[in-house]
Design a protein around this motif. Sequence first.
Motif, mmCIF file in Angstrom:
data_model
loop_
_atom_site.group_PDB
_atom_site.id
_atom_site.type_symbol
_atom_site.label_atom_id
_atom_site.label_comp_id
_atom_site.label_asym_id
_atom_site.label_seq_id
_atom_site.Cartn_x
_atom_site.Cartn_y
_atom_site.Cartn_z
ATOM 1 N N UNK A 152 9.641 11.046 7.676
ATOM 2 C CA UNK A 152 8.409 10.399 8.479
ATOM 3 C C UNK A 152 7.943 9.013 7.997
ATOM 4 N N UNK A 153 7.584 8.195 8.903
ATOM 5 C CA UNK A 153 7.278 6.914 8.661
ATOM 6 C C UNK A 153 5.684 7.259 8.672
ATOM 7 N N UNK A 154 4.963 6.479 7.814
ATOM 8 C CA UNK A 154 3.646 6.937 7.884
ATOM 9 C C UNK A 154 2.673 5.454 7.964
ATOM 10 N N UNK A 155 1.795 5.516 8.956
ATOM 11 C CA UNK A 155 0.960 4.418 9.083
ATOM 12 C C UNK A 155 -0.381 4.543 8.828
ATOM 13 N N UNK A 156 -0.772 3.495 8.113
ATOM 14 C CA UNK A 156 -2.249 3.555 7.377
ATOM 15 C C UNK A 156 -2.961 2.434 7.964
ATOM 16 N N UNK A 180 4.804 8.791 12.720
ATOM 17 C CA UNK A 180 4.791 10.614 12.896
ATOM 18 C C UNK A 180 3.582 11.041 12.326
ATOM 19 N N UNK A 181 3.160 10.212 11.227
ATOM 20 C CA UNK A 181 1.982 10.425 10.546
ATOM 21 C C UNK A 181 1.126 9.189 10.425
ATOM 22 N N UNK A 182 -0.169 9.344 10.678
ATOM 23 C CA UNK A 182 -1.177 8.617 10.683
ATOM 24 C C UNK A 182 -2.213 8.851 9.665
ATOM 25 N N UNK A 183 -2.719 8.014 8.875
ATOM 26 C CA UNK A 183 -3.672 8.056 7.942
ATOM 27 C C UNK A 183 -4.603 6.921 8.451
ATOM 28 N N UNK A 184 -5.770 7.674 8.875
ATOM 29 C CA UNK A 184 -6.914 6.690 9.331
ATOM 30 C C UNK A 184 -8.179 6.657 8.442
ATOM 31 N N UNK A 185 -8.601 5.481 8.494
ATOM 32 C CA UNK A 185 -9.842 5.296 7.636
ATOM 33 C C UNK A 185 -11.035 4.674 8.141
ATOM 34 N N UNK A 186 -12.302 5.076 7.953
ATOM 35 C CA UNK A 186 -13.365 4.231 8.338
ATOM 36 C C UNK A 186 -14.462 4.380 7.482
#
Length: 177
Positions: free
Chosen positions: A2-6, A48-54
């Motif tokens: 899977x490709x990961x979006x940050x 497919x995978x997201x890593x979301x930060x706030x």
Amino acid sequence: MAKVGVIFGTDTGSTRRVAKTIAKCIGSQADKPVNIRNAGVENLLAYDVLILGTPTYGEGELPGKSTGNQTESWEEFLPRLKGHSFEGKKVALYGLGNQKSYSSNFASALRDIYDAFTECGAEIIGDGWEAAGYKFKFSKAIIDDQFVGLVLDEENQKELTEERIDLWLKGIDQAWS
């Protein structure tokens, strides 16, 4: 694989620095981190995978124009999710907060992102982060005595950041392996 979006939202640098650290730890499967102000819903749906930060601002708010940001951020982005499906997508969350100065709303903005993506059908991974080791009065980001994602305090516990990121990523790396 899977490709990961940050993806991160911030007007300052701490959340961005953490995004870069996370992407570096993941390696070639993670694209270069992107500020949410430069992304559309379609961009997020491409992963497919997201890593979301706030970060959390003031009294538990998401970053955005109403909190003094110079540009749009999560506050403006989340309403754009309505009508979109994230079913089949895995979403991991990380949040920054200050448990001393903002003890009554520590990392609370993380819950807003959790709720928005859960409502869109995303599978949340990396939740269940233990609240032990933090000292605060209240956080909206707690469900069943655990955070809905990784929580970092760059002001008061910066020395624990690297260790916490490593431990958290080891718990979710099967999502892109």
